[in-house]
Design a protein around this motif. Structure first.
Motif, short mmCIF file in Angstrom:
data_model
loop_
_atom_site.label_atom_id
_atom_site.label_comp_id
_atom_site.label_asym_id
_atom_site.label_seq_id
_atom_site.Cartn_x
_atom_site.Cartn_y
_atom_site.Cartn_z
N SER A 85 0.83 -1.21 0.00
CA SER A 85 0.00 0.00 0.00
C SER A 85 0.86 1.26 0.00
O SER A 85 0.56 2.24 -0.69
CB SER A 85 -0.92 -0.01 1.22
OG SER A 85 -0.17 -0.05 2.41
N LEU A 86 1.97 1.23 0.78
CA LEU A 86 2.86 2.39 0.80
C LEU A 86 3.50 2.61 -0.56
O LEU A 86 3.61 3.74 -1.04
CB LEU A 86 3.94 2.18 1.87
CG LEU A 86 4.98 3.30 2.00
CD1 LEU A 86 4.30 4.62 2.35
CD2 LEU A 86 6.02 2.94 3.05
N ASN B 228 0.95 4.11 -2.85
CA ASN B 228 0.73 5.52 -2.53
C ASN B 228 1.86 6.38 -3.08
O ASN B 228 1.64 7.44 -3.67
CB ASN B 228 0.62 5.67 -1.01
CG ASN B 228 0.25 7.09 -0.61
OD1 ASN B 228 -0.22 7.88 -1.43
ND2 ASN B 228 0.44 7.42 0.65
N LEU B 229 3.10 5.91 -2.89
CA LEU B 229 4.25 6.67 -3.40
C LEU B 229 4.23 6.74 -4.92
O LEU B 229 4.56 7.77 -5.51
CB LEU B 229 5.54 6.03 -2.90
CG LEU B 229 5.81 6.15 -1.39
CD1 LEU B 229 7.07 5.42 -1.01
CD2 LEU B 229 5.91 7.62 -0.98
N ALA C 46 1.55 6.71 -6.77
CA ALA C 46 0.50 7.65 -7.14
C ALA C 46 0.98 9.09 -6.98
O ALA C 46 0.74 9.96 -7.83
CB ALA C 46 -0.74 7.40 -6.29
N ARG C 47 1.71 9.34 -5.87
CA ARG C 47 2.23 10.69 -5.66
C ARG C 47 3.29 11.04 -6.70
O ARG C 47 3.38 12.19 -7.15
CB ARG C 47 2.81 10.79 -4.25
CG ARG C 47 1.75 10.65 -3.15
CD ARG C 47 2.35 10.76 -1.77
NE ARG C 47 2.95 12.06 -1.55
CZ ARG C 47 3.61 12.39 -0.44
NH1 ARG C 47 3.73 11.51 0.54
NH2 ARG C 47 4.14 13.59 -0.31
#
Length: 369
Positions: A5-6, A9-10, A12-13
């Protein structure tokens, strides 16, 4: 799960930062296009103003009187035209000044936009670099965690295999020691497998898993416990009969030790019973014939059994049974002349096998000086 998940998220950012960089680049391109358009327009105005100024200068030069002619003669007709030319020159100068000011403003605006664009590019690049660095660190952590999980999984698999083998050996030992529990154990294994099949869809196998062994041993606990209590009760009842003069052991190890010695003790009691019966028979004989010499009863006459008639043998057995009723069977009759034990017998043999000193042989000691 956490690192996945991390990482998502990274990513996506990072994609968002890349999109922002693309927007900034697109805005920069639009600014550059706008700047180019304005610059071209300003240059066009500048050149036009410059050409107008040159034309005005030519007109002014054409309107100047020749040197040979008197200025007073032509000043009056040319005065209106000179005034108009000067006004047009001043107007062109003002336009040129305005164009130069607009060009300066556009250049300053262009410089500000370039500075802002470079700042945005630097900031977004730092964000992208930071996200890339964090993604690299997360990837390293994920790989390290994956290696650790793989190693731990291998270790747990080996441990589970050892436990399964140990449980299997224990289960087989219980089955061999208590065959009465086999039916209950197999029934419990079937129920456990059916439950796993309904829950996870696990298929049946000819080999027992750890869960199968645990279910089997759990099913054996109650029957084995019952058999253990019955065995303990039987041992506690048997020990006082075999060793009436000793206390009954309270621990299971003491009872097991007594049960291991029980066969030899049974033989001792059989010998005790024969001695007690013979003693009672002799006491009956001596009560009627006290002159009997017991020394003569050391051996029995040869062929006496073949010479006795059958009815006399039956009567003798009946009388022996009657005499046996007088024997106290709860008293252990020990042998007054016990044979030597195995250890004493071995000691006697070793003593006999020791060679005696040869008197003819000389002494091995050195003679005295």
């Amino acid at each position: 799960m956490f690192f996945s998940s991390l990482q998502a998220n990274l990513k996506a950012r990072a994609a968002e930062a890349a999109a922002n960089v693309a927007k900034v680049e697109e805005a920069g391109k639009a600014v550059m296009d706008r700047r180019t358009t304005l610059y071209n327009r300003a240059v066009t105005h500048y050149h036009k103003a410059k050409l107008d100024r040159i034309d005005l200068a030519r007109e002014l030069e054409a309107l100047k009187p020749p040197r040979s002619r008197s200025w007073s003669r032509i000043s009056e007709p040319l005065a209106p035209r000179c005034g108009e030319s000067e006004e047009a020159g001043r107007s062109a100068a003002r336009k040129l000044k305005l164009a130069e000011q607009e060009l300066t403003r556009l250049r300053q605006l262009e410089q500000n936009h370039l500075i802002e664009l470079n700042s945005l590019r630097t900031a977004e690049k730092e964000k992208v670099d930071d996200l890339s660095r964090r993604l690299t660190e997360v990837e390293k952590q994920r790989l390290a965690l994956q290696e650790e999980v793989t190693a731990k999984s291998t270790e747990l698999t080996a441990t589970a295999k050892r436990w399964t083998e140990g449980f299997g050996a224990l289960d087989r030992g219980l089955a061999a020691a208590f065959p009465e529990t086999q039916e209950a154990a197999l029934t419990a294994v079937g129920i456990a497998r059916e439950s796993r099949r309904q829950a996870t869809g696990e298929g049946s196998s000819e080999y027992f898993s750890m869960e199968d062994h645990l279910a089997s041993m759990a099913a054996r606990v109650d029957p084995i416990t019952k058999l253990g209590w019955e065995l303990r009760k039987a041992a506690e009842e048997l020990v006082p009969m075999l060793w009436p003069e000793e206390a009954v052991p309270q621990d299971i190890s003491g009872l097991i030790s007594a049960m291991e010695r029980a066969p030899d003790r049974f033989l001792d009691w059989k010998e005790s019973a024969t001695r007690a019966g013979a003693d009672m028979a002799l006491s009956f004989v001596l009560s009627w014939y006290n002159e009997v010499d017991l020394g003569q009863l050391e051996f029995r006459r040869a062929g006496v059994e073949t010479k006795l008639p059958a009815d006399l043998k039956a009567a003798r057995l009946a009388r022996a049974s009657t005499i046996a009723d007088f024997v106290d069977k709860t008293v252990f009759v020990a042998d007054p002349n016990p044979p030597p034990s195995d250890e004493d017998y071995m000691d006697d043999e070793e003593a006999e096998n020791v060679p005696e000193d040869d008197p003819a042989a000389g002494s091995t000691d050195a003679p005295l000086a």
